[in-house]
Design a protein around this motif. Structure first.
Motif, PDB file in Angstrom:
ATOM      1  N   ARG A   1      95.042   5.752  21.095  1.00  0.00           N
ATOM      2  CA  ARG A   1      95.842   5.415  22.284  1.00  0.00           C
ATOM      3  C   ARG A   1      95.906   6.615  23.220  1.00  0.00           C
ATOM      4  O   ARG A   1      95.800   6.475  24.433  1.00  0.00           O
ATOM      5  N   ALA A   2      96.055   7.808  22.644  1.00  0.00           N
ATOM      6  CA  ALA A   2      96.108   9.018  23.462  1.00  0.00           C
ATOM      7  C   ALA A   2      94.786   9.202  24.200  1.00  0.00           C
ATOM      8  O   ALA A   2      94.774   9.594  25.367  1.00  0.00           O
TER       9      ALA A   2
ATOM     10  N   LEU B   1      91.997   9.368  29.086  1.00  0.00           N
ATOM     11  CA  LEU B   1      90.817   8.951  29.832  1.00  0.00           C
ATOM     12  C   LEU B   1      91.216   8.347  31.180  1.00  0.00           C
ATOM     13  O   LEU B   1      90.609   8.661  32.206  1.00  0.00           O
ATOM     14  N   ALA B   2      92.237   7.513  31.168  1.00  0.00           N
ATOM     15  CA  ALA B   2      92.697   6.903  32.422  1.00  0.00           C
ATOM     16  C   ALA B   2      93.211   7.972  33.383  1.00  0.00           C
ATOM     17  O   ALA B   2      92.897   7.947  34.580  1.00  0.00           O
ATOM     18  N   ALA B   3      93.968   8.927  32.860  1.00  0.00           N
ATOM     19  CA  ALA B   3      94.497   9.994  33.714  1.00  0.00           C
ATOM     20  C   ALA B   3      93.355  10.871  34.236  1.00  0.00           C
ATOM     21  O   ALA B   3      93.336  11.243  35.418  1.00  0.00           O
TER      22      ALA B   3
ATOM     23  N   SER C   1      92.911  13.831  36.973  1.00  0.00           N
ATOM     24  CA  SER C   1      93.739  14.829  36.293  1.00  0.00           C
ATOM     25  C   SER C   1      92.867  15.789  35.472  1.00  0.00           C
ATOM     26  O   SER C   1      92.290  15.403  34.452  1.00  0.00           O
ATOM     27  N   GLU C   2      92.803  17.027  35.938  1.00  0.00           N
ATOM     28  CA  GLU C   2      92.046  18.038  35.187  1.00  0.00           C
ATOM     29  C   GLU C   2      92.742  18.370  33.877  1.00  0.00           C
ATOM     30  O   GLU C   2      92.092  18.672  32.874  1.00  0.00           O
ATOM     31  N   HIS C   3      94.068  18.312  33.879  1.00  0.00           N
ATOM     32  CA  HIS C   3      94.840  18.564  32.660  1.00  0.00           C
ATOM     33  C   HIS C   3      94.457  17.551  31.571  1.00  0.00           C
ATOM     34  O   HIS C   3      94.249  17.917  30.419  1.00  0.00           O
ATOM     35  N   ALA C   4      94.362  16.281  31.944  1.00  0.00           N
ATOM     36  CA  ALA C   4      93.982  15.244  30.983  1.00  0.00           C
ATOM     37  C   ALA C   4      92.558  15.457  30.494  1.00  0.00           C
ATOM     38  O   ALA C   4      92.268  15.293  29.303  1.00  0.00           O
ATOM     39  N   PHE C   5      91.670  15.838  31.393  1.00  0.00           N
ATOM     40  CA  PHE C   5      90.287  16.079  30.984  1.00  0.00           C
ATOM     41  C   PHE C   5      90.205  17.266  30.028  1.00  0.00           C
ATOM     42  O   PHE C   5      89.473  17.230  29.039  1.00  0.00           O
ATOM     43  N   ARG C   6      90.976  18.325  30.308  1.00  0.00           N
ATOM     44  CA  ARG C   6      91.002  19.473  29.396  1.00  0.00           C
ATOM     45  C   ARG C   6      91.487  19.053  28.015  1.00  0.00           C
ATOM     46  O   ARG C   6      90.986  19.521  26.995  1.00  0.00           O
TER      47      ARG C   6
ATOM     48  N   ARG D   1      81.660  13.572  35.390  1.00  0.00           N
ATOM     49  CA  ARG D   1      81.083  12.797  36.496  1.00  0.00           C
ATOM     50  C   ARG D   1      81.217  11.294  36.281  1.00  0.00           C
ATOM     51  O   ARG D   1      81.384  10.545  37.227  1.00  0.00           O
ATOM     52  N   LYS D   2      81.115  10.848  35.041  1.00  0.00           N
ATOM     53  CA  LYS D   2      81.102   9.410  34.742  1.00  0.00           C
ATOM     54  C   LYS D   2      82.490   8.823  34.501  1.00  0.00           C
ATOM     55  O   LYS D   2      82.617   7.606  34.365  1.00  0.00           O
ATOM     56  N   LEU D   3      83.513   9.660  34.415  1.00  0.00           N
ATOM     57  CA  LEU D   3      84.854   9.164  34.077  1.00  0.00           C
ATOM     58  C   LEU D   3      85.338   7.990  34.931  1.00  0.00           C
ATOM     59  O   LEU D   3      85.844   7.011  34.382  1.00  0.00           O
ATOM     60  N   PRO D   4      85.194   8.036  36.239  1.00  0.00           N
ATOM     61  CA  PRO D   4      85.729   6.926  37.036  1.00  0.00           C
ATOM     62  C   PRO D   4      85.113   5.569  36.698  1.00  0.00           C
ATOM     63  O   PRO D   4      85.777   4.536  36.834  1.00  0.00           O
ATOM     64  N   GLU D   5      83.872   5.541  36.262  1.00  0.00           N
ATOM     65  CA  GLU D   5      83.213   4.261  35.972  1.00  0.00           C
ATOM     66  C   GLU D   5      83.107   3.956  34.476  1.00  0.00           C
ATOM     67  O   GLU D   5      82.574   2.920  34.099  1.00  0.00           O
ATOM     68  N   LEU D   6      83.638   4.839  33.643  1.00  0.00           N
ATOM     69  CA  LEU D   6      83.480   4.714  32.195  1.00  0.00           C
ATOM     70  C   LEU D   6      84.412   3.654  31.618  1.00  0.00           C
ATOM     71  O   LEU D   6      85.606   3.635  31.900  1.00  0.00           O
ATOM     72  N   GLU D   7      83.829   2.764  30.816  1.00  0.00           N
ATOM     73  CA  GLU D   7      84.611   1.778  30.074  1.00  0.00           C
ATOM     74  C   GLU D   7      84.259   1.947  28.610  1.00  0.00           C
ATOM     75  O   GLU D   7      83.103   1.819  28.211  1.00  0.00           O
TER      76      GLU D   7
END
Length: 186
Positions: A7-8, A13-15, A20-25, A62-68
């Motif tokens: 869930r986290a 991933l959504a953030a 959100s760079e914090h979420a990606f980190r 780079r792919k995060l916005p379109e990633l499912e």
């Protein structure tokens, strides 16, 4: 991975997809070790594994916005990306190795420096004399890496030893040869 971790991952991933760079980190810290160890297992060289890991996370950013995600974890997708990054790196290294021994340069210098040729010949003789008293494995490693231009991984494969054996022994060989040459010059 527990249900809470999954869930986290979905929430991070959504953030991260929202910028959100914090979420990606946080995703990076959560998954960097397994991605690195996969890359290291496939490539066998720490620096190459670090580069492949970095490339994997650059692709992820780079792919995060379109990633499912197919499931609740980002890790299976990262593993797939990492495998592709490693395969591309292996192909690129193989291509570079195949093309590194290009055709001989037909352009000859206009003059010949005889003194330099004598000094170079003496240096080569001293190096070969030092290598001649080494173990057969060390002689083979020297020939493949120093003379024939093999990469560590290719030499390791040809000799049936690990990449680390080639790297460590070649370092010792170089130090031994350098010391012998410097002692003779002194």
């Amino acid at each position: 991975m527990s249900a809470t971790d999954a869930r986290a991952d979905v929430e991070l991933l959504a953030a991260a997809a929202g910028g959100s760079e914090h979420a990606f980190r946080a995703l990076y810290r959560r998954h960097v070790r397994p991605v690195f160890w996969l890359a290291h297992g496939l490539l066998g060289v720490r620096t190459d594994a670090e580069d492949a890991t970095q490339d994997t996370f650059v692709v992820a950013w780079r792919k995060l916005p379109e990633l499912e995600l197919a499931g609740d974890s980002l890790l299976p997708w990262l593993v797939t990306v990492c495998r592709y990054q490693c395969a591309n790196r292996i192909r690129r290294q193989r291509r570079e190795r195949e093309h590194s021994a290009g055709p001989a340069d037909d352009a000859l210098p206009g003059t010949v420096d005889v003194e330099k040729q004598v000094v170079d010949a003496q240096l080569v003789e001293r190096i070969l004399a030092e290598v001649a008293v080494m173990s057969p494995l060390d002689q083979s490693i020297f020939r493949l890496c120093a003379a024939d231009g093999y990469a560590y991984a290719a030499a390791a494969e040809a000799l049936g030893v690990s990449h680390g054996v080639v790297r460590n022994r070649l370092s010792r060989i170089r130090t031994r040869v350098r010391t012998a040459v410097e002692e003779e010059r002194a």
